[in-house]
Design a protein around this motif. Structure first.
Motif, PDB file in Angstrom:
ATOM      1  N   HIS A  18       0.811  -1.216   0.000  1.00 15.01           N
ATOM      2  CA  HIS A  18       0.000   0.000   0.000  1.00 15.01           C
ATOM      3  C   HIS A  18       0.850   1.275   0.000  1.00 15.01           C
ATOM      4  O   HIS A  18       0.310   2.370  -0.144  1.00 15.01           O
ATOM      5  CB  HIS A  18      -0.915   0.026   1.227  1.00 15.01           C
ATOM      6  CG  HIS A  18      -1.933  -1.069   1.245  1.00 15.01           C
ATOM      7  ND1 HIS A  18      -3.032  -1.074   0.426  1.00 15.01           N
ATOM      8  CD2 HIS A  18      -2.002  -2.199   1.989  1.00 15.01           C
ATOM      9  CE1 HIS A  18      -3.758  -2.163   0.658  1.00 15.01           C
ATOM     10  NE2 HIS A  18      -3.147  -2.869   1.604  1.00 15.01           N
ATOM     11  N   PHE A  19       2.158   1.127   0.184  1.00 17.36           N
ATOM     12  CA  PHE A  19       3.003   2.309   0.365  1.00 17.36           C
ATOM     13  C   PHE A  19       2.988   3.222  -0.854  1.00 17.36           C
ATOM     14  O   PHE A  19       3.149   4.438  -0.736  1.00 17.36           O
ATOM     15  CB  PHE A  19       4.435   1.906   0.692  1.00 17.36           C
ATOM     16  CG  PHE A  19       4.595   1.342   2.087  1.00 17.36           C
ATOM     17  CD1 PHE A  19       3.553   1.359   2.983  1.00 17.36           C
ATOM     18  CD2 PHE A  19       5.802   0.799   2.488  1.00 17.36           C
ATOM     19  CE1 PHE A  19       3.690   0.832   4.262  1.00 17.36           C
ATOM     20  CE2 PHE A  19       5.955   0.273   3.765  1.00 17.36           C
ATOM     21  CZ  PHE A  19       4.896   0.286   4.648  1.00 17.36           C
ATOM     22  N   ALA A  20       2.803   2.645  -2.030  1.00 14.66           N
ATOM     23  CA  ALA A  20       2.823   3.462  -3.249  1.00 14.66           C
ATOM     24  C   ALA A  20       1.726   4.523  -3.224  1.00 14.66           C
ATOM     25  O   ALA A  20       1.902   5.614  -3.785  1.00 14.66           O
ATOM     26  CB  ALA A  20       2.665   2.571  -4.472  1.00 14.66           C
ATOM     27  N   SER A  21       0.612   4.215  -2.558  1.00 11.96           N
ATOM     28  CA  SER A  21      -0.492   5.184  -2.483  1.00 11.96           C
ATOM     29  C   SER A  21      -0.110   6.410  -1.663  1.00 11.96           C
ATOM     30  O   SER A  21      -0.751   7.459  -1.763  1.00 11.96           O
ATOM     31  CB  SER A  21      -1.731   4.527  -1.858  1.00 11.96           C
ATOM     32  OG  SER A  21      -2.163   3.425  -2.617  1.00 11.96           O
ATOM     33  N   ASP A  52       6.107   7.003   7.895  1.00 19.48           N
ATOM     34  CA  ASP A  52       4.970   6.259   8.441  1.00 19.48           C
ATOM     35  C   ASP A  52       3.661   7.037   8.464  1.00 19.48           C
ATOM     36  O   ASP A  52       2.634   6.493   8.851  1.00 19.48           O
ATOM     37  CB  ASP A  52       5.286   5.793   9.866  1.00 19.48           C
ATOM     38  CG  ASP A  52       5.342   6.952  10.854  1.00 19.48           C
ATOM     39  OD1 ASP A  52       6.153   7.866  10.626  1.00 19.48           O
ATOM     40  OD2 ASP A  52       4.578   6.959  11.827  1.00 19.48           O
ATOM     41  N   ARG A  53       3.669   8.317   8.060  1.00 16.76           N
ATOM     42  CA  ARG A  53       2.443   9.115   8.141  1.00 16.76           C
ATOM     43  C   ARG A  53       2.503  10.304   7.210  1.00 16.76           C
ATOM     44  O   ARG A  53       3.574  10.724   6.773  1.00 16.76           O
ATOM     45  CB  ARG A  53       2.217   9.590   9.576  1.00 16.76           C
ATOM     46  CG  ARG A  53       3.189  10.670  10.045  1.00 16.76           C
ATOM     47  CD  ARG A  53       3.037  10.929  11.533  1.00 16.76           C
ATOM     48  NE  ARG A  53       3.464   9.798  12.311  1.00 16.76           N
ATOM     49  CZ  ARG A  53       2.892   9.413  13.468  1.00 16.76           C
ATOM     50  NH1 ARG A  53       1.869  10.103  13.935  1.00 16.76           N
ATOM     51  NH2 ARG A  53       3.331   8.366  14.121  1.00 16.76           N
ATOM     52  N   VAL A  54       1.316  10.856   6.959  1.00 17.27           N
ATOM     53  CA  VAL A  54       1.210  12.135   6.269  1.00 17.27           C
ATOM     54  C   VAL A  54       0.259  12.993   7.093  1.00 17.27           C
ATOM     55  O   VAL A  54      -0.779  12.521   7.558  1.00 17.27           O
ATOM     56  CB  VAL A  54       0.718  11.960   4.800  1.00 17.27           C
ATOM     57  CG1 VAL A  54      -0.639  11.289   4.739  1.00 17.27           C
ATOM     58  CG2 VAL A  54       0.691  13.294   4.085  1.00 17.27           C
ATOM     59  N   GLU A  55       0.654  14.255   7.302  1.00 13.30           N
ATOM     60  CA  GLU A  55      -0.122  15.140   8.169  1.00 13.30           C
ATOM     61  C   GLU A  55      -0.292  16.506   7.509  1.00 13.30           C
ATOM     62  O   GLU A  55       0.576  16.953   6.759  1.00 13.30           O
ATOM     63  CB  GLU A  55       0.584  15.352   9.520  1.00 13.30           C
ATOM     64  CG  GLU A  55       0.691  14.111  10.363  1.00 13.30           C
ATOM     65  CD  GLU A  55       1.358  14.376  11.701  1.00 13.30           C
ATOM     66  OE1 GLU A  55       1.177  13.563  12.618  1.00 13.30           O
ATOM     67  OE2 GLU A  55       2.090  15.388  11.825  1.00 13.30           O
ATOM     68  N   ARG A  71      -8.642  14.615  -0.286  1.00 16.08           N
ATOM     69  CA  ARG A  71      -8.856  14.916  -1.707  1.00 16.08           C
ATOM     70  C   ARG A  71      -7.596  15.492  -2.358  1.00 16.08           C
ATOM     71  O   ARG A  71      -7.254  15.163  -3.489  1.00 16.08           O
ATOM     72  CB  ARG A  71     -10.003  15.907  -1.869  1.00 16.08           C
ATOM     73  CG  ARG A  71     -11.385  15.307  -1.773  1.00 16.08           C
ATOM     74  CD  ARG A  71     -12.427  16.232  -2.389  1.00 16.08           C
ATOM     75  NE  ARG A  71     -13.774  15.691  -2.229  1.00 16.08           N
ATOM     76  CZ  ARG A  71     -14.594  16.032  -1.245  1.00 16.08           C
ATOM     77  NH1 ARG A  71     -14.207  16.915  -0.341  1.00 16.08           N
ATOM     78  NH2 ARG A  71     -15.802  15.506  -1.155  1.00 16.08           N
ATOM     79  N   SER A  72      -6.926  16.376  -1.617  1.00 15.34           N
ATOM     80  CA  SER A  72      -5.747  17.044  -2.182  1.00 15.34           C
ATOM     81  C   SER A  72      -4.632  16.062  -2.506  1.00 15.34           C
ATOM     82  O   SER A  72      -3.779  16.337  -3.353  1.00 15.34           O
ATOM     83  CB  SER A  72      -5.225  18.111  -1.207  1.00 15.34           C
ATOM     84  OG  SER A  72      -4.617  17.523  -0.067  1.00 15.34           O
ATOM     85  N   LEU A  73      -4.636  14.893  -1.830  1.00 16.89           N
ATOM     86  CA  LEU A  73      -3.608  13.879  -2.057  1.00 16.89           C
ATOM     87  C   LEU A  73      -4.153  12.682  -2.831  1.00 16.89           C
ATOM     88  O   LEU A  73      -3.502  11.634  -2.917  1.00 16.89           O
ATOM     89  CB  LEU A  73      -3.040  13.411  -0.711  1.00 16.89           C
ATOM     90  CG  LEU A  73      -2.318  14.494   0.094  1.00 16.89           C
ATOM     91  CD1 LEU A  73      -1.956  13.982   1.476  1.00 16.89           C
ATOM     92  CD2 LEU A  73      -1.074  14.987  -0.630  1.00 16.89           C
ATOM     93  N   SER A  74      -5.371  12.842  -3.384  1.00 17.75           N
ATOM     94  CA  SER A  74      -6.021  11.790  -4.182  1.00 17.75           C
ATOM     95  C   SER A  74      -6.189  10.495  -3.401  1.00 17.75           C
ATOM     96  O   SER A  74      -6.018   9.388  -3.933  1.00 17.75           O
ATOM     97  CB  SER A  74      -5.206  11.513  -5.469  1.00 17.75           C
ATOM     98  OG  SER A  74      -5.123  12.683  -6.257  1.00 17.75           O
ATOM     99  N   LEU A  75      -6.515  10.627  -2.114  1.00 15.91           N
ATOM    100  CA  LEU A  75      -6.775   9.475  -1.254  1.00 15.91           C
ATOM    101  C   LEU A  75      -8.282   9.324  -1.065  1.00 15.91           C
ATOM    102  O   LEU A  75      -8.985  10.312  -0.866  1.00 15.91           O
ATOM    103  CB  LEU A  75      -6.095   9.647   0.104  1.00 15.91           C
ATOM    104  CG  LEU A  75      -4.568   9.694   0.088  1.00 15.91           C
ATOM    105  CD1 LEU A  75      -4.031  10.078   1.466  1.00 15.91           C
ATOM    106  CD2 LEU A  75      -3.989   8.350  -0.351  1.00 15.91           C
TER     107      LEU A  75
END
Length: 575
Positions: A18-21, A52-55, A71-75
């Motif tokens: 899943h890391f590629a996402s 390990d995270r995005v904030e 949305r801004s990160l296409s998640l």
């Protein structure tokens, strides 16, 4: 401070597939800053991306941030919004400092986050999304992180982990072991196993470092050669700092014992279901790591000191324009008052300018110092609230609060109070248990002001003299923090004697009775009260001041022959 907040998403436990996402380019992160700021109408936005995270850090957002952030990160909002965490104000500030120091990382204590924080604020500035507040907070967090990294070895390996590995290998007949990784933990485990008679091979990504790092009696191979060794070993121990799997499902055949010691899983978890494979993963959350805990305690102390300084600055930051204006006015007033003297001495315009600038800076300095002093003072109410129906000790009168007069009937409110002298947070006097001894109303007010140390007893079953704070701290009161209801800590008469000999005359507890339930001889009560000591029971809200020296005010009701009284207890902490 309430303007600061963070929304974040951890992905380190998802599995490497899943890391590629969560791999974002600089352009994506730059655009995301702008999109979140625009959609939430925030004053400022900073996006932090680590291993390990995005904030997203933001200041005074006008709308919900979680959905615009994803949305801004296409998640996917549907998939990820339930996993988004939110922190505000003080909690967010402390989170930033812990994050910067690597204390929240699965690779505990890693220092890469320092550069990631610096890159994130630089990126925000380039996008026009930074602010003076966020610039200041990130700068301070980075400074603290560098100080912690220079002072403490957070990645110190614990021998308990090596003992754990040895225990897992105990049933093996073959003694050949492959250790993947060359971290300090991998080296510790390899060295330990070698001394126990195991044939240990360790992998190195850079073979030139093997001569320097390889433990005695351990063989080195290149990291890429790990697969060729699998058929010749009985077990594999993986302890790398990478984010990718060192062993995947397709690459491994049984029989084989796999031990994963990495913070982020090194070994594909699906291998646990493969025939002939036994996969063991160390759970660091519940595993004893005494050396790490010791290092962590030092780091937290450094962080606590720096966070207190930041809070002090933020408390008077809003007054900076007023301070500057007052300093300027004071400098102008000085020139006005000196006009005739300066004219008499034919002072030049340049000298007048020097006097003005010097005066302005001097006045500013004095006003800033005054504000710093005021901001460094924090007060904490340690009192439990009296509520109607509140029960105390068995057989004592309950608290009764009833409306005697009301606005509707008499035009004013007046409450009738009824409670025992030992209700809720209260003070015991010698008269409580000792015949002919002093009651609270006979003490001068000075006895209700003290310098107290708040002692953390949450990890102790029995308190010894060696656990007491140093007498050099200069305290005449002590408060025992047990986090009431979660743990019982026994206070011995030996410790009380020692404290009394030090001059301590006020003993505070967050529990109802330091003697414990059922001990009707009340040895500690008698020991303290017979030495003209006072006891406060049922204190609350001690968490923020644990391990601190505070100024204590505890004022009982003034009534004749007072054996005890509810008290309002306030602690003042000066940074």
């Amino acid at each position: 401070m309430n303007a600061l907040a963070v929304a974040g998403l951890r992905f380190d436990q998802l599995g490497s597939e899943h890391f590629a996402s969560f791999s974002f380019s600089e352009e994506q992160l730059l655009d995301a800053c702008v999109q979140v700021k625009k959609r939430t109408q925030s004053n400022a936005v900073v996006i932090v991306c680590t291993c390990d995270r995005v904030e997203v850090w933001y200041e005074q957002a006008k709308t919900d941030v979680a959905e615009p952030f994803l949305r801004s990160l296409s998640l996917s909002i549907l998939a990820w919004k339930p996993h988004v965490y939110l922190k505000h104000g003080q909690e967010a500030l402390e989170h930033l400092f812990l994050l910067g120091c690597g204390l929240l990382s699965p690779l505990f204590g890693e220092d890469q986050i320092i550069s990631q924080l610096m890159a994130s604020i630089d990126r925000s500035r380039l996008a026009g999304c930074a602010s003076p507040l966020l610039e200041y907070l990130f700068r301070e967090a980075v400074t603290t992180a560098k100080r912690v990294q220079a002072s403490v070895d957070l990645q110190v390996p614990d021998k308990t982990v090596a003992d754990f590995v040895e225990a897992q290998l105990a049933s093996l007949v073959q003694k050949r072991i492959l250790v993947i990784g060359s971290s300090s933990l991998a080296r510790l485990v390899s060295s330990h196993l070698a001394t126990k008679g195991y044939e240990v091979t360790m992998t190195f990504r850079d073979m030139e470092k093997a001569d320097l790092l390889l433990p005695d009696h351990v063989r080195a191979i290149a990291y890429e050669q790990r697969f060729s060794s699998l058929e010749t070993v009985a077990a594999v121990v993986s302890a790398t700092k990478g984010m990718e799997y060192t062993l995947t499902y397709e690459q491994v055949k049984g029989p084989l014992l796999l031990i994963d010691l990495a913070g982020v899983p090194d070994i594909d978890p699906s291998l646990a279901g493969k025939e002939g494979i036994t996969l063991v993963r160390l759970d660091y959350e519940s595993f004893p790591l005494p050396r790490r805990e010791e290092a962590k305690a030092v780091a937290l102390s450094l962080i606590g000191t720096d966070v207190a300084k930041v809070n002090a600055y933020l408390a008077y930051r809003k007054d900076v324009p007023l301070i500057q204006d007052r300093a300027e006015q004071a400098a102008l007033d000085l020139l006005y008052r000196l006009h005739h003297q300066l004219k008499e001495h034919e002072a030049s315009d340049a000298l007048r300018q020097i006097i003005y600038e010097s005066a302005r800076k001097a006045f500013s300095h004095q006003l800033y110092e005054q504000k710093k002093s005021e901001a460094a003072v924090r007060r904490f109410d340690l009192t439990r609230v009296l509520t109607d129906g509140q029960q105390g000790y068995a057989g004592d009168p309950p608290v009764r609060l009833s409306a005697f007069h009301t606005l509707e009937q008499e035009g004013w409110n007046l409450t009738q109070l009824s409670f025992g002298s030992h209700s809720s947070t209260h003070m015991d006097s010698p008269h409580h248990m000792l015949e002919g001894n002093r009651s609270l109303d006979t003490y001068p007010p000075d006895r209700f002001f003290a310098t107290a140390y708040v002692l953390d007893c949450t990890t102790l079953d029995r308190l010894g003299i060696q656990d007491l704070p140093s007498s050099e701290l200069g305290y005449d009161a002590i408060i025992f923090y047990t986090e009431y209801g979660k743990r019982a800590c026994t206070l011995t008469q030996e410790v009380v004697t020692h404290l009394l000999e030090m001059g301590v005359r006020l003993f505070g507890f967050d529990i109802p009775n330091p003697d414990g339930e059922g001990d009707l001889s009340f040895p500690l009560h008698h020991q303290i009260l017979s030495a003209d000591g006072l006891i406060i029971e049922n204190l609350a809200n001690l968490g923020p001041i644990v391990g601190k020296r505070v100024e204590l005010v505890c004022l009982p009701l003034l009534y004749k022959d007072a054996d005890g009284s509810p008290v309002r207890v306030v602690a003042t902490l000066r940074s």
